[in-house]
Design a protein around this motif. Structure first.
Motif, PDB file in Angstrom:
ATOM      1  N   PRO A   1       0.792  -1.225   0.000  1.00  0.00           N
ATOM      2  CA  PRO A   1       0.000   0.000   0.000  1.00  0.00           C
ATOM      3  C   PRO A   1       0.831   1.285   0.000  1.00  0.00           C
ATOM      4  CG  PRO A   1      -0.977  -1.589   1.487  1.00  0.00           C
ATOM      5  CD  PRO A   1       0.325  -2.193   1.021  1.00  0.00           C
ATOM      6  N   GLU A   2       1.939   1.286   0.730  1.00  0.00           N
ATOM      7  CA  GLU A   2       2.752   2.508   0.798  1.00  0.00           C
ATOM      8  C   GLU A   2       3.386   2.862  -0.544  1.00  0.00           C
ATOM      9  OE1 GLU A   2       5.293  -0.815   2.739  1.00  0.00           O
ATOM     10  OE2 GLU A   2       3.166  -0.225   2.567  1.00  0.00           O
ATOM     11  N   GLU A   3       3.431   1.898  -1.465  1.00  0.00           N
ATOM     12  CA  GLU A   3       4.023   2.157  -2.772  1.00  0.00           C
ATOM     13  C   GLU A   3       2.970   2.407  -3.854  1.00  0.00           C
ATOM     14  OE1 GLU A   3       6.473  -1.219  -3.535  1.00  0.00           O
ATOM     15  OE2 GLU A   3       8.049  -0.587  -2.127  1.00  0.00           O
ATOM     16  N   ARG A   4       1.716   2.405  -3.471  1.00  0.00           N
ATOM     17  CA  ARG A   4       0.639   2.638  -4.437  1.00  0.00           C
ATOM     18  C   ARG A   4       0.419   4.147  -4.618  1.00  0.00           C
ATOM     19  NH1 ARG A   4      -3.540  -1.682  -1.765  1.00  0.00           N
ATOM     20  NH2 ARG A   4      -2.079  -3.441  -1.753  1.00  0.00           N
ATOM     21  N   ILE A   5       1.268   4.732  -5.415  1.00  0.00           N
ATOM     22  CA  ILE A   5       1.227   6.166  -5.694  1.00  0.00           C
ATOM     23  C   ILE A   5       0.648   6.383  -7.086  1.00  0.00           C
ATOM     24  CG2 ILE A   5       2.575   8.275  -5.927  1.00  0.00           C
ATOM     25  CD1 ILE A   5       2.535   7.174  -3.088  1.00  0.00           C
ATOM     26  N   ALA A   6      -0.373   7.231  -7.186  1.00  0.00           N
ATOM     27  CA  ALA A   6      -0.979   7.576  -8.474  1.00  0.00           C
ATOM     28  C   ALA A   6      -0.924   9.086  -8.648  1.00  0.00           C
ATOM     29  CB  ALA A   6      -2.422   7.089  -8.545  1.00  0.00           C
ATOM     30  N   VAL A   7      -0.460   9.550  -9.805  1.00  0.00           N
ATOM     31  CA  VAL A   7      -0.311  10.986 -10.056  1.00  0.00           C
ATOM     32  C   VAL A   7      -1.213  11.404 -11.212  1.00  0.00           C
ATOM     33  CG1 VAL A   7       2.011  11.192  -9.102  1.00  0.00           C
ATOM     34  CG2 VAL A   7       1.726  10.496 -11.490  1.00  0.00           C
ATOM     35  N   PHE A   8      -1.849  12.549 -11.050  1.00  0.00           N
ATOM     36  CA  PHE A   8      -2.810  13.054 -12.013  1.00  0.00           C
ATOM     37  C   PHE A   8      -2.468  14.475 -12.433  1.00  0.00           C
ATOM     38  CE2 PHE A   8      -5.030   9.720  -9.862  1.00  0.00           C
ATOM     39  CZ  PHE A   8      -6.007   9.245 -10.736  1.00  0.00           C
ATOM     40  N   ASP A   9      -2.387  14.711 -13.729  1.00  0.00           N
ATOM     41  CA  ASP A   9      -2.419  16.078 -14.226  1.00  0.00           C
ATOM     42  C   ASP A   9      -3.794  16.653 -13.880  1.00  0.00           C
ATOM     43  OD1 ASP A   9      -1.798  18.393 -15.965  1.00  0.00           O
ATOM     44  OD2 ASP A   9      -3.322  17.493 -17.270  1.00  0.00           O
ATOM     45  N   ASN A  10      -3.916  17.990 -13.888  1.00  0.00           N
ATOM     46  CA  ASN A  10      -5.196  18.607 -13.544  1.00  0.00           C
ATOM     47  C   ASN A  10      -5.936  19.134 -14.774  1.00  0.00           C
ATOM     48  OD1 ASN A  10      -7.252  19.622 -11.768  1.00  0.00           O
ATOM     49  ND2 ASN A  10      -6.382  21.656 -12.032  1.00  0.00           N
ATOM     50  N   ASP A  11      -5.368  20.139 -15.446  1.00  0.00           N
ATOM     51  CA  ASP A  11      -6.044  20.763 -16.582  1.00  0.00           C
ATOM     52  C   ASP A  11      -6.203  19.781 -17.733  1.00  0.00           C
ATOM     53  OD1 ASP A  11      -6.247  23.506 -15.536  1.00  0.00           O
ATOM     54  OD2 ASP A  11      -4.067  23.451 -15.599  1.00  0.00           O
ATOM     55  N   GLY A  12      -7.450  19.515 -18.108  1.00  0.00           N
ATOM     56  CA  GLY A  12      -7.730  18.596 -19.198  1.00  0.00           C
ATOM     57  C   GLY A  12      -7.761  17.141 -18.789  1.00  0.00           C
ATOM     58  N   THR A  13      -7.350  16.849 -17.548  1.00  0.00           N
ATOM     59  CA  THR A  13      -7.354  15.479 -17.050  1.00  0.00           C
ATOM     60  C   THR A  13      -8.393  15.294 -15.955  1.00  0.00           C
ATOM     61  OG1 THR A  13      -4.997  15.201 -17.570  1.00  0.00           O
ATOM     62  CG2 THR A  13      -5.958  13.653 -15.987  1.00  0.00           C
ATOM     63  N   LEU A  14      -8.437  16.198 -14.996  1.00  0.00           N
ATOM     64  CA  LEU A  14      -9.426  16.133 -13.921  1.00  0.00           C
ATOM     65  C   LEU A  14     -10.577  17.110 -14.137  1.00  0.00           C
ATOM     66  CD1 LEU A  14      -7.166  15.767 -10.742  1.00  0.00           C
ATOM     67  CD2 LEU A  14      -8.405  13.973 -11.977  1.00  0.00           C
TER      68      LEU A  14
ATOM     69  N   THR B   1      -3.292   9.496  -3.854  1.00  0.00           N
ATOM     70  CA  THR B   1      -3.445  10.224  -5.113  1.00  0.00           C
ATOM     71  C   THR B   1      -2.862  11.625  -5.012  1.00  0.00           C
ATOM     72  OG1 THR B   1      -5.690  10.849  -4.430  1.00  0.00           O
ATOM     73  CG2 THR B   1      -5.463   8.912  -5.848  1.00  0.00           C
ATOM     74  N   PHE B   2      -2.105  12.017  -6.032  1.00  0.00           N
ATOM     75  CA  PHE B   2      -1.455  13.323  -6.094  1.00  0.00           C
ATOM     76  C   PHE B   2      -1.871  14.054  -7.368  1.00  0.00           C
ATOM     77  CE2 PHE B   2       1.227  10.919  -3.306  1.00  0.00           C
ATOM     78  CZ  PHE B   2       1.845  11.825  -2.456  1.00  0.00           C
ATOM     79  N   ILE B   3      -1.991  15.366  -7.279  1.00  0.00           N
ATOM     80  CA  ILE B   3      -2.084  16.210  -8.471  1.00  0.00           C
ATOM     81  C   ILE B   3      -0.675  16.658  -8.818  1.00  0.00           C
ATOM     82  CG2 ILE B   3      -2.808  18.463  -9.350  1.00  0.00           C
ATOM     83  CD1 ILE B   3      -5.390  18.166  -7.805  1.00  0.00           C
ATOM     84  N   VAL B   4      -0.306  16.530 -10.095  1.00  0.00           N
ATOM     85  CA  VAL B   4       0.992  17.010 -10.577  1.00  0.00           C
ATOM     86  C   VAL B   4       0.699  17.811 -11.836  1.00  0.00           C
ATOM     87  CG1 VAL B   4       3.315  16.399 -11.323  1.00  0.00           C
ATOM     88  CG2 VAL B   4       2.134  14.963  -9.639  1.00  0.00           C
ATOM     89  N   SER B   5       0.659  19.131 -11.701  1.00  0.00           N
ATOM     90  CA  SER B   5       0.139  19.988 -12.763  1.00  0.00           C
ATOM     91  C   SER B   5       1.052  21.166 -13.046  1.00  0.00           C
ATOM     92  CB  SER B   5      -1.250  20.504 -12.354  1.00  0.00           C
ATOM     93  OG  SER B   5      -1.718  21.488 -13.243  1.00  0.00           O
ATOM     94  N   GLY B   6       0.954  21.671 -14.276  1.00  0.00           N
ATOM     95  CA  GLY B   6       1.659  22.902 -14.612  1.00  0.00           C
ATOM     96  C   GLY B   6       1.002  24.116 -14.001  1.00  0.00           C
ATOM     97  N   GLY B   7      -0.211  23.957 -13.482  1.00  0.00           N
ATOM     98  CA  GLY B   7      -0.908  25.057 -12.812  1.00  0.00           C
ATOM     99  C   GLY B   7      -0.218  25.461 -11.521  1.00  0.00           C
ATOM    100  N   GLY B   8      -0.599  26.609 -11.008  1.00  0.00           N
ATOM    101  CA  GLY B   8       0.014  27.123  -9.788  1.00  0.00           C
ATOM    102  C   GLY B   8      -0.315  26.265  -8.572  1.00  0.00           C
ATOM    103  N   ILE B   9       0.693  25.918  -7.808  1.00  0.00           N
ATOM    104  CA  ILE B   9       0.504  25.021  -6.668  1.00  0.00           C
ATOM    105  C   ILE B   9      -0.418  25.650  -5.621  1.00  0.00           C
ATOM    106  CG2 ILE B   9       2.631  25.840  -5.529  1.00  0.00           C
ATOM    107  CD1 ILE B   9       3.021  22.950  -4.523  1.00  0.00           C
TER     108      ILE B   9
END
Length: 353
Positions: free
Chosen positions: A82-95, A205-213
């Motif tokens: 479980p500790e290694e189950r990392i999922a990353v999501f772009d935001n704009d156009g993805t979420l 779950t993480f957001i990883v986006s070019g948008g402002g943090i």
């Protein structure tokens, strides 16, 4: 799906929900984790054939369920702790949607117009004047450098707390030009379900986006169930100072980090410290994030959201600031999942019936 280098390649409005502190989910390996707002909203669909109710049955939905089943089946050959189950999501156009312009860009334009009365000299500066006159052709001609200049002038010169308050007020009132709805209503229902589905199976779950943090951190928890510490984005320089005897962080008009393209895996390594096992994007700006995720050992998953529905959303491969070309070609070559929005999603937004 992909299995890394060591195996054959196969690669809204929920803000009103009250989450009981006792809400928990038990994973296939017996691990108990807290359930966030999206899990409660879709908890009855978290497992089995009823999972992801806004996704049409077919290979796209099956690829997601097969991947999650593989990495969460205790004792199985593809099991991931479980500790290694990392999922990353772009935001704009993805979420959420990103047309006709990135939503943060709309915030920049509105902010510039609000500040304009204090700066009559802006009318003599072509870029600023173009925004005030609604001349998007001239604004676009300024390219990324011009947009960064606009962001600096509208996002700096205040404390982090002051900036958050400004964003909160804007996000609570600003409306999308096509749908006449709050921007936070333009989130993708299938992706909300996917976030919930992953978290119900022990993923972080993480957001990883070019948008402002700091822009995204204002609403990400309420909208996506992703807390501020799991939001990664572009940032400007801040400095610590005493203001009237009170410590404050002041935002400066200087770019600190651009979280796009090659910046995404760098930022993930810096902020997360683990290589993700699943990555989700929608443009070439997400390619390196998907490549880095797929290059790890064990079962891996990559997914691109392809905007193909001109009736319910938009159909395009080129947006004002992004393109889906190289990533789509690599997805086909590497076996990453590609979502055809028109074919794979029963509904796009939470407000659809």
């Amino acid at each position: 799906m992909c299995r890394g280098r060591d195996a054959p390649s196969t690669l809204h409005s929920l803000s009103q929900l009250t989450v009981p502190e006792q809400a928990r989910s038990t994973d296939d390996d017996g691990m108990t984790t807290a359930i966030g707002p999206t899990e409660l909203a879709f908890g009855e669909h978290a497992k089995g054939d009823a999972s992801l109710p806004s996704w049409n049955e077919g290979p796209t939905k099956k690829s997601i369920i097969d991947f999650v089943h593989g990495v969460t089946t205790s004792g199985g050959p593809q099991f991931v702790r479980p500790e290694e189950r990392i999922a990353v999501f772009d935001n704009d156009g993805t979420l959420w949607s990103e047309m006709p312009a990135y939503f943060q860009l709309s915030f920049v334009f509105d902010r510039l117009k609000a500040l304009a009365p204090q700066h009559p000299e802006w009318s003599d500066q072509p870029l600023y004047a173009a925004v005030l006159q609604g001349d998007m052709k001239t604004v676009a001609a300024g390219g990324v450098r011009g947009l960064l200049e606009l962001a600096m002038i509208t996002h700096a010169g205040m404390t982090t707390d002051e900036f958050s308050k400004i964003v909160e007020e804007w996000i609570a009132t600003a409306r999308h030009p096509k749908f006449n709805r709050l921007y936070t209503e333009l989130i993708f229902q299938p992706m909300l379900e996917l976030l919930a589905y992953l978290r119900a199976h022990g993923f972080k779950t993480f957001i990883v986006s070019g948008g402002g943090i700091e822009f995204m951190r204002v609403f990400a928890d309420k909208v996506y169930g992703i807390p501020p510490e799991q939001v990664i984005g572009s940032s400007i320089v801040t400095k610590f100072e005493m203001v009237a005897g009170v410590p404050a962080l002041t935002r400066l008009p200087e770019l600190n980090f651009m979280d796009d393209n090659v910046g995404k895996p760098i930022a993930i390594n810096l902020h997360v410290g683990r290589r993700p096992i699943a990555a989700f994007g929608n443009s070439d700006g997400d390619l390196q994030m998907l490549q880095w995720t797929a290059a790890g050992t064990g079962l891996r998953f990559g997914l691109l959201v392809h905007h193909t529905d001109s009736a319910r959303e938009y159909a395009y491969d080129v947006s004002p600031l992004g393109t889906l070309d190289k990533a789509l070609t690599e997805a086909k070559a590497k076996g990453w999942t590609v979502v055809d929005m028109k074919q794979d999603w029963k509904r796009i937004y939470p407000f659809e019936t």
